[in-house]
Design an enzyme around this catalytic site. Structure first.
Site, PDB file in Angstrom:
ATOM      1  CD  GLU A  17      -1.725   5.058   3.343  1.00  0.00           C
ATOM      2  OE1 GLU A  17      -2.510   5.431   3.589  1.00  0.00           O
ATOM      3  OE2 GLU A  17      -1.362   4.002   2.468  1.00  0.00           O
ATOM      4  CG  HIS A  25      -2.127  -0.924   1.158  1.00  0.00           C
ATOM      5  ND1 HIS A  25      -3.241  -1.003   1.770  1.00  0.00           N
ATOM      6  CD2 HIS A  25      -2.083  -2.343   0.315  1.00  0.00           C
ATOM      7  CE1 HIS A  25      -3.836  -1.831   1.695  1.00  0.00           C
ATOM      8  NE2 HIS A  25      -3.415  -2.774   0.910  1.00  0.00           N
ATOM      9  CB  CYS A  74      -6.376   0.422   4.876  1.00  0.00           C
ATOM     10  SG  CYS A  74      -4.681  -0.371   4.768  1.00  0.00           S
ATOM     11  CB  CYS A  83      -1.781   2.096   6.083  1.00  0.00           C
ATOM     12  SG  CYS A  83      -1.517   1.258   4.395  1.00  0.00           S
TER      13      CYS A  83
END
Length: 211
Positions: A54, A52, A82, A85
């Protein structure tokens, strides 16, 4: 806080979708006014469900600093993080996190991770992916062997796994979601990219490629 850093993140997210590299999300880490790490969602292009935006940005920034914590850094992300993250951010310990779109905005565009929070509230054995405990006593040997040394730096605040920090994290998450109506929708350019790049599967059958 600087608009130019968020504008850079939004531009990265749009380019990421146009190039077909992954989902419409990007993040960057700033220290002393300089970008030290950038990341875009590259889950599908790398076949890595943890890639992801991040997480990718945190990894790059930590390599740049030669450290596993982001003390004194700011993280800018195009969407509210999310659950995965969110945890990574707390372990990395940046000073602040700035986000553009909210979790509700992402959900409206087809990237809904609320089911993960629902799963965390269930008993381990009742989750869609059951967690089955085994060999607890044997697993405690490494921490008791004396060969494992703690390398984490002492901090003035509690570990994200302690109850007080968990309560603060949940409260922060609730405030962020509630803030959706006040903060307004994400920039129009980014909202268009979100709607054109929905996940291939419903979030009810497995994790999305959000963030």
């Amino acid at each position: 806080m600087s608009d130019r850093f968020m504008e850079r993140a939004i531009a990265l997210a749009i380019d990421n979708v146009k190039s077909g590299s992954g989902g419409p999300f990007a993040a960057l880490v700033v220290k002393d006014g300089h970008i030290i790490g950038e990341g875009t969602n590259c889950v599908t292009s790398t076949n890595d469900p943890t890639a992801h935006a991040e997480v990718v940005a945190i990894r790059e920034a930590c390599r740049a600093l030669g450290d596993f914590q982001l003390m004194g850094c700011d993280l800018y992300t195009t969407c509210e993080p999310c659950p995965m993250c969110f945890g990574a951010i707390y372990w990395a310990r940046p000073a602040r996190v700035f986000f553009a779109g909210t979790a509700q905005d992402a959900s409206d565009a087809g990237f809904d991770d609320s089911f993960i929070y629902d799963e965390l509230r269930r008993a381990a054995a009742d989750r869609k992916i059951p967690l089955i405990q085994m060999m607890r006593k044997e697993a405690s040997r490494p921490s008791r062997s004396g060969r494992t040394k703690r390398t984490e730096k002492p901090t003035s605040w509690q570990s994200p796994l302690t109850p007080p920090a968990r309560r603060r994290a949940r409260a922060s998450k609730a405030r962020a979601v509630q803030c959706g109506t006040r903060c307004g929708p994400p920039p129009e350019a980014l909202r268009e990219e979100w709607s054109d790049h929905r996940p291939r599967e419903s979030s009810q059958t497995g994790p999305s490629v959000h963030s």
